[in-house]
Design a protein around this motif. Structure first.
Motif, PDB file in Angstrom:
ATOM      1  N   HIS A  81      -1.815  -1.424  -5.270  1.00 48.93           N
ATOM      2  CA  HIS A  81      -2.031  -0.131  -5.914  1.00 48.93           C
ATOM      3  C   HIS A  81      -0.752   0.412  -6.549  1.00 48.93           C
ATOM      4  CE1 HIS A  81      -6.027   0.255  -4.085  1.00 48.93           C
ATOM      5  NE2 HIS A  81      -5.482  -0.278  -3.011  1.00 48.93           N
ATOM      6  N   CYS A  82       0.313  -0.405  -6.647  1.00 46.79           N
ATOM      7  CA  CYS A  82       1.536   0.115  -7.263  1.00 46.79           C
ATOM      8  C   CYS A  82       1.281   0.368  -8.747  1.00 46.79           C
ATOM      9  CB  CYS A  82       2.719  -0.827  -7.042  1.00 46.79           C
ATOM     10  SG  CYS A  82       2.831  -2.234  -8.177  1.00 46.79           S
ATOM     11  N   ALA A  83       2.045   1.277  -9.322  1.00 46.90           N
ATOM     12  CA  ALA A  83       1.842   1.669 -10.721  1.00 46.90           C
ATOM     13  C   ALA A  83       1.976   0.479 -11.663  1.00 46.90           C
ATOM     14  CB  ALA A  83       2.832   2.768 -11.105  1.00 46.90           C
ATOM     15  N   ASN A  84       2.924  -0.415 -11.396  1.00 43.42           N
ATOM     16  CA  ASN A  84       3.152  -1.531 -12.312  1.00 43.42           C
ATOM     17  C   ASN A  84       1.996  -2.529 -12.274  1.00 43.42           C
ATOM     18  OD1 ASN A  84       5.488  -0.117 -12.500  1.00 43.42           O
ATOM     19  ND2 ASN A  84       6.851  -1.839 -12.227  1.00 43.42           N
ATOM     20  N   CYS A  85       1.506  -2.845 -11.077  1.00 39.31           N
ATOM     21  CA  CYS A  85       0.354  -3.760 -10.992  1.00 39.31           C
ATOM     22  C   CYS A  85      -0.883  -3.124 -11.610  1.00 39.31           C
ATOM     23  CB  CYS A  85       0.079  -4.164  -9.545  1.00 39.31           C
ATOM     24  SG  CYS A  85       1.133  -5.516  -8.967  1.00 39.31           S
ATOM     25  N   ARG A  86      -1.048  -1.820 -11.423  1.00 38.21           N
ATOM     26  CA  ARG A  86      -2.194  -1.146 -12.052  1.00 38.21           C
ATOM     27  C   ARG A  86      -2.106  -1.254 -13.571  1.00 38.21           C
ATOM     28  NH1 ARG A  86      -1.032   3.509  -8.578  1.00 38.21           N
ATOM     29  NH2 ARG A  86      -0.610   4.588 -10.520  1.00 38.21           N
ATOM     30  N   LYS A  87      -0.911  -1.040 -14.116  1.00 43.05           N
ATOM     31  CA  LYS A  87      -0.742  -1.126 -15.563  1.00 43.05           C
ATOM     32  C   LYS A  87      -1.028  -2.535 -16.067  1.00 43.05           C
ATOM     33  CE  LYS A  87       2.544   2.644 -16.023  1.00 43.05           C
ATOM     34  NZ  LYS A  87       3.917   3.034 -16.382  1.00 43.05           N
ATOM     35  N   VAL A  88      -0.504  -3.532 -15.369  1.00 44.49           N
ATOM     36  CA  VAL A  88      -0.700  -4.917 -15.782  1.00 44.49           C
ATOM     37  C   VAL A  88      -2.177  -5.305 -15.714  1.00 44.49           C
ATOM     38  CG1 VAL A  88      -0.226  -7.319 -15.133  1.00 44.49           C
ATOM     39  CG2 VAL A  88       1.624  -5.670 -15.228  1.00 44.49           C
ATOM     40  N   SER A  89      -2.888  -4.800 -14.694  1.00 39.53           N
ATOM     41  CA  SER A  89      -4.292  -5.169 -14.544  1.00 39.53           C
ATOM     42  C   SER A  89      -5.218  -4.329 -15.430  1.00 39.53           C
ATOM     43  CB  SER A  89      -4.735  -5.020 -13.084  1.00 39.53           C
ATOM     44  OG  SER A  89      -4.859  -3.657 -12.731  1.00 39.53           O
ATOM     45  N   GLY A  90      -4.734  -3.176 -15.872  1.00 44.87           N
ATOM     46  CA  GLY A  90      -5.584  -2.297 -16.657  1.00 44.87           C
ATOM     47  C   GLY A  90      -6.648  -1.628 -15.812  1.00 44.87           C
ATOM     48  N   SER A  91      -6.385  -1.477 -14.521  1.00 48.94           N
ATOM     49  CA  SER A  91      -7.380  -0.931 -13.609  1.00 48.94           C
ATOM     50  C   SER A  91      -6.686  -0.126 -12.512  1.00 48.94           C
ATOM     51  CB  SER A  91      -8.185  -2.083 -12.987  1.00 48.94           C
ATOM     52  OG  SER A  91      -9.233  -1.580 -12.188  1.00 48.94           O
ATOM     53  N   TYR A  92      -7.465   0.417 -11.589  1.00 49.54           N
ATOM     54  CA  TYR A  92      -6.902   1.216 -10.511  1.00 49.54           C
ATOM     55  C   TYR A  92      -6.321   0.370  -9.390  1.00 49.54           C
ATOM     56  CZ  TYR A  92     -11.241   0.338  -7.947  1.00 49.54           C
ATOM     57  OH  TYR A  92     -12.282  -0.261  -7.303  1.00 49.54           O
TER      58      TYR A  92
END
Length: 166
Positions: free
Chosen positions: A51-62
């Motif tokens: 749920h880190c901000a960077n992984c969320r951005k990379v995945s395009g999801s929550y």
């Protein structure tokens, strides 16, 4: 008319027995193929939801579905040479994470974090079946509207760190 389960990527249309020794798939445009060679992918919970901000951005999801696995178990085939790399320094540890993606379709492929030099973090959204995750990291960063994933260990921040609610 085409089979709707094929068009929508229904994971239930893929028999797990096909993945007893390896799991393979491509990015959206099929330029890059990733193969994970491991005979335990579906024998126990593996990977994590981040749920880190960077992984969320990379995945395009929550949340991002990730599998941290030994580098020697992952084969990336990029015959057209389209894979691109972004070096991410805005990390919790302050150490860099190399984030790889397809330069044609933008599909996230994997991350190589300096803090885990023997592992690759494979972005699991591209695969037909995803192993059941064992935990959630950065659980403090979950949105209040998210449902709870029963049976998963929730770490406040990093996997192996303080558990949520301790």
């Amino acid at each position: 008319m085409a089979d709707p389960s094929r068009l929508t990527g229904d994971p239930n249309s893929h028999d797990l027995s096909k993945f007893s020794t390896s799991l393979s798939s491509t990015c959206l445009c099929k330029s890059i193929r990733v193969t994970i060679n491991d005979n335990e992918l579906f024998t126990r919970p593996r990977g994590h939801l981040c749920h880190c901000a960077n992984c969320r951005k990379v995945s395009g999801s929550y949340v991002s579905s990730n599998l941290a696995i030994e580098r020697e178990k992952v084969v990336v085939d990029d015959p057209k040479g389209v894979m691109k790399k972004y070096i991410d320094w805005e990390t919790n540890s302050g150490n860099k994470v190399e984030r790889f993606f397809c330069g044609t379709c933008g599909n996230p492929i994997m991350s190589l974090p300096d803090v885990l030099p023997t592992l690759v973090i494979v972005k699991m959204g591209m695969f037909p079946r995803i192993p059941q995750p064992e935990c959630e990291s950065f659980a403090l960063h979950r949105h209040p509207w998210q449902g709870k994933h029963e049976g998963l260990t929730q770490f406040e921040i990093v996997k192996g760190g303080k558990k949520l609610g301790e």
